[in-house]
Design a protein around this motif. Structure first.
Motif, PDB file in Angstrom:
ATOM      1  N   PRO A  65     -18.467   5.971  25.656  1.00  0.00           N
ATOM      2  CA  PRO A  65     -19.395   6.485  26.494  1.00  0.00           C
ATOM      3  C   PRO A  65     -18.772   7.819  26.996  1.00  0.00           C
ATOM      4  N   ILE A  66     -19.640   8.657  27.199  1.00  0.00           N
ATOM      5  CA  ILE A  66     -19.493  10.062  27.558  1.00  0.00           C
ATOM      6  C   ILE A  66     -19.167  10.188  29.059  1.00  0.00           C
ATOM      7  N   ALA A  67     -19.954   9.424  29.819  1.00  0.00           N
ATOM      8  CA  ALA A  67     -19.685   9.665  31.315  1.00  0.00           C
ATOM      9  C   ALA A  67     -18.432   8.645  31.869  1.00  0.00           C
ATOM     10  N   THR A  68     -17.264   9.409  32.638  1.00  0.00           N
ATOM     11  CA  THR A  68     -16.176   9.238  32.774  1.00  0.00           C
ATOM     12  C   THR A  68     -15.780   9.353  34.352  1.00  0.00           C
ATOM     13  N   ASP A  69     -16.375  10.322  34.914  1.00  0.00           N
ATOM     14  CA  ASP A  69     -16.173  10.933  36.113  1.00  0.00           C
ATOM     15  C   ASP A  69     -17.663  10.593  37.041  1.00  0.00           C
ATOM     16  N   PRO A  70     -17.372   9.560  38.107  1.00  0.00           N
ATOM     17  CA  PRO A  70     -18.683   9.426  38.921  1.00  0.00           C
ATOM     18  C   PRO A  70     -19.103  10.382  39.802  1.00  0.00           C
ATOM     19  N   THR A  71     -18.864  11.648  39.600  1.00  0.00           N
ATOM     20  CA  THR A  71     -18.940  12.709  40.610  1.00  0.00           C
ATOM     21  C   THR A  71     -20.425  13.448  40.311  1.00  0.00           C
ATOM     22  N   PRO A  72     -21.448  13.115  41.287  1.00  0.00           N
ATOM     23  CA  PRO A  72     -22.759  13.921  40.981  1.00  0.00           C
ATOM     24  C   PRO A  72     -22.467  15.587  40.685  1.00  0.00           C
ATOM     25  N   GLY A  73     -23.495  15.864  39.965  1.00  0.00           N
ATOM     26  CA  GLY A  73     -23.368  17.585  39.552  1.00  0.00           C
ATOM     27  C   GLY A  73     -22.668  17.682  38.216  1.00  0.00           C
ATOM     28  N   SER A  74     -21.919  18.801  38.308  1.00  0.00           N
ATOM     29  CA  SER A  74     -21.250  19.562  37.110  1.00  0.00           C
ATOM     30  C   SER A  74     -19.814  19.453  37.293  1.00  0.00           C
ATOM     31  N   GLY A  75     -19.361  19.792  36.203  1.00  0.00           N
ATOM     32  CA  GLY A  75     -17.705  20.107  36.471  1.00  0.00           C
ATOM     33  C   GLY A  75     -16.894  18.906  35.817  1.00  0.00           C
ATOM     34  N   GLN A  76     -17.878  18.014  35.098  1.00  0.00           N
ATOM     35  CA  GLN A  76     -16.968  17.003  34.225  1.00  0.00           C
ATOM     36  C   GLN A  76     -16.992  17.038  32.752  1.00  0.00           C
ATOM     37  N   PHE A  77     -16.076  16.558  32.107  1.00  0.00           N
ATOM     38  CA  PHE A  77     -15.894  16.512  30.703  1.00  0.00           C
ATOM     39  C   PHE A  77     -15.358  15.502  30.140  1.00  0.00           C
ATOM     40  N   TRP A  78     -15.726  15.332  28.725  1.00  0.00           N
ATOM     41  CA  TRP A  78     -15.136  14.155  28.116  1.00  0.00           C
ATOM     42  C   TRP A  78     -14.401  14.860  26.954  1.00  0.00           C
ATOM     43  N   GLU A  79     -13.139  14.605  26.700  1.00  0.00           N
ATOM     44  CA  GLU A  79     -12.261  15.147  25.749  1.00  0.00           C
ATOM     45  C   GLU A  79     -11.828  14.392  24.766  1.00  0.00           C
ATOM     46  N   SER A  80     -11.615  14.820  23.471  1.00  0.00           N
ATOM     47  CA  SER A  80     -11.139  13.995  22.500  1.00  0.00           C
ATOM     48  C   SER A  80      -9.715  13.793  22.567  1.00  0.00           C
ATOM     49  N   GLN A  81      -9.221  12.951  21.687  1.00  0.00           N
ATOM     50  CA  GLN A  81      -7.797  12.794  21.387  1.00  0.00           C
ATOM     51  C   GLN A  81      -7.406  14.047  20.676  1.00  0.00           C
TER      52      GLN A  81
END
Length: 345
Positions: A125-141
């Motif tokens: 799943p891409i969504a890991t940070d439940p903060t509305p808006g921007s500034g979140q990222f998914w990062e690979s190993q």
């Protein structure tokens, strides 16, 4: 660093991705400040106003829908983002050791449904940070050095994945010491759009910049302000707010701003030139801590109706630089960044 501007900084008139000002500046600074380890591609917006394709990005099935940048809730740096629904999948080819996928959540806090994987690995799943808006990222190993492919697919017909951009690292050192220029230029915006208040379109942009905590912010704004009927005083007030917000985003790290005061564009409205001159004079006289000013007009040929002078895209009313003009703009900024301070540093 972060590059904030309007269409002149966004890259209208550039023929190739590498000619766009934030991209060209990143490449030039990397040449000037190399690191011993490899650097990846850095930050790349998911989509640009001018329609130039982000290198490596390909839609496999379905289509990406651009987020309306005139809406009250745009996403990402410069609000350049796309929505990915169920039935849409895309790939992003990159070379490096790690990749970030910057994404946003809908204003009501609804999760940005979507799944991602690298090199045919398991879907996550891409969504890991439940903060509305921007500034979140998914990062690979961490990956083996070399070529890789990221895949993204939507999983919902009603809740889109908001894709804002990609960031590629070439090594561990690239994360801490490599040059990364984050593209926050957006066509048609005037200065007040970027102030960061909750009522401006640029509010979510600062949610991303807060995560970055830049040490340098380039600001080239104001050319659109007279066309929108804003006074020189209103433009200066907005620039002061942007500088203060950039200092806040630096999170206590040493931080500087390069304020680029643009050349004089030619508009069909004959009153524009007088209004813009008032803006120019006000910006050139602005004195703020940690702010250096670059007068781009000192580098530019005198423009007039039908006088593109070889550096402008339009002929009748030259407004945007062409490829040669973007190269000239880059030379001016690089010279300003390389100039020693008064004490010789």
């Amino acid at each position: 660093m972060v590059y904030i501007g309007d269409s002149i900084s966004e890259g209208v008139g550039a023929k190739e991705w590498s000619q766009r000002p934030p991209v060209a500046l990143q490449d030039s600074l990397r040449s000037l400040h190399p690191i011993s380890a490899a650097q990846g591609a850095g930050y790349a917006a998911a989509v640009t106003f001018t329609g130039l394709p982000t290198p490596g990005l390909k839609v496999v099935i379905g289509e990406m829908t651009p987020v309306d940048f005139w809406s009250d809730n745009p996403f990402g740096l410069g609000s350049k983002a796309v929505m990915v629904d169920s039935g849409t999948s895309l790939t992003y080819d990159f070379s490096g050791t790690q990749v970030r996928l910057w994404y946003g959540w809908l204003p009501d806090g609804t999760t940005a449904d979507g799944e991602v994987r690298v090199d045919q690995g398991p879907w996550q799943p891409i969504a890991t940070d439940p903060t509305p808006g921007s500034g979140q990222f998914w990062e690979s190993q961490v990956l083996a050095p070399g070529d890789h492919q990221l895949e993204l697919r939507g999983t919902s017909d009603t809740v889109p994945t908001i894709l804002e951009g990609f960031e590629v690292f070439g090594s561990d050192q690239d994360r801490s010491a490599g040059v990364h220029v984050y593209d926050s230029a957006h066509s048609a915006y005037f200065a007040d759009k970027f102030t960061g208040s909750s009522t401006t379109n640029g509010a979510r942009m600062w949610q991303v910049i807060d995560r970055i905590a830049p040490v340098l912010t380039v600001v080239n704004l104001g050319a659109n302000d007279p066309a929108w009927g804003l006074s020189a005083q209103q433009t200066v007030a907005a620039i002061e707010k942007i500088v203060a917000r950039a200092d806040l985003a630096s999170a206590g790290r040493p931080h500087s701003v390069l304020l680029v005061v643009n050349y004089t564009p030619i508009k069909e409205d004959p009153a524009y030139a007088e209004r813009w001159q008032a803006v120019r004079e006000a910006l050139l006289s602005l004195e703020l801590d940690n702010v250096a000013t670059l007068d781009l007009q000192a580098w530019w040929p005198e423009l007039g109706p039908g006088e593109p002078q070889g550096v402008m895209l339009e002929e009748d009313y030259p407004l945007h630089p062409n490829a040669q003009g973007h190269a000239l703009q880059l030379s001016a900024i690089m010279t300003a960044l390389m100039s020693p301070s008064a004490d010789g540093r």
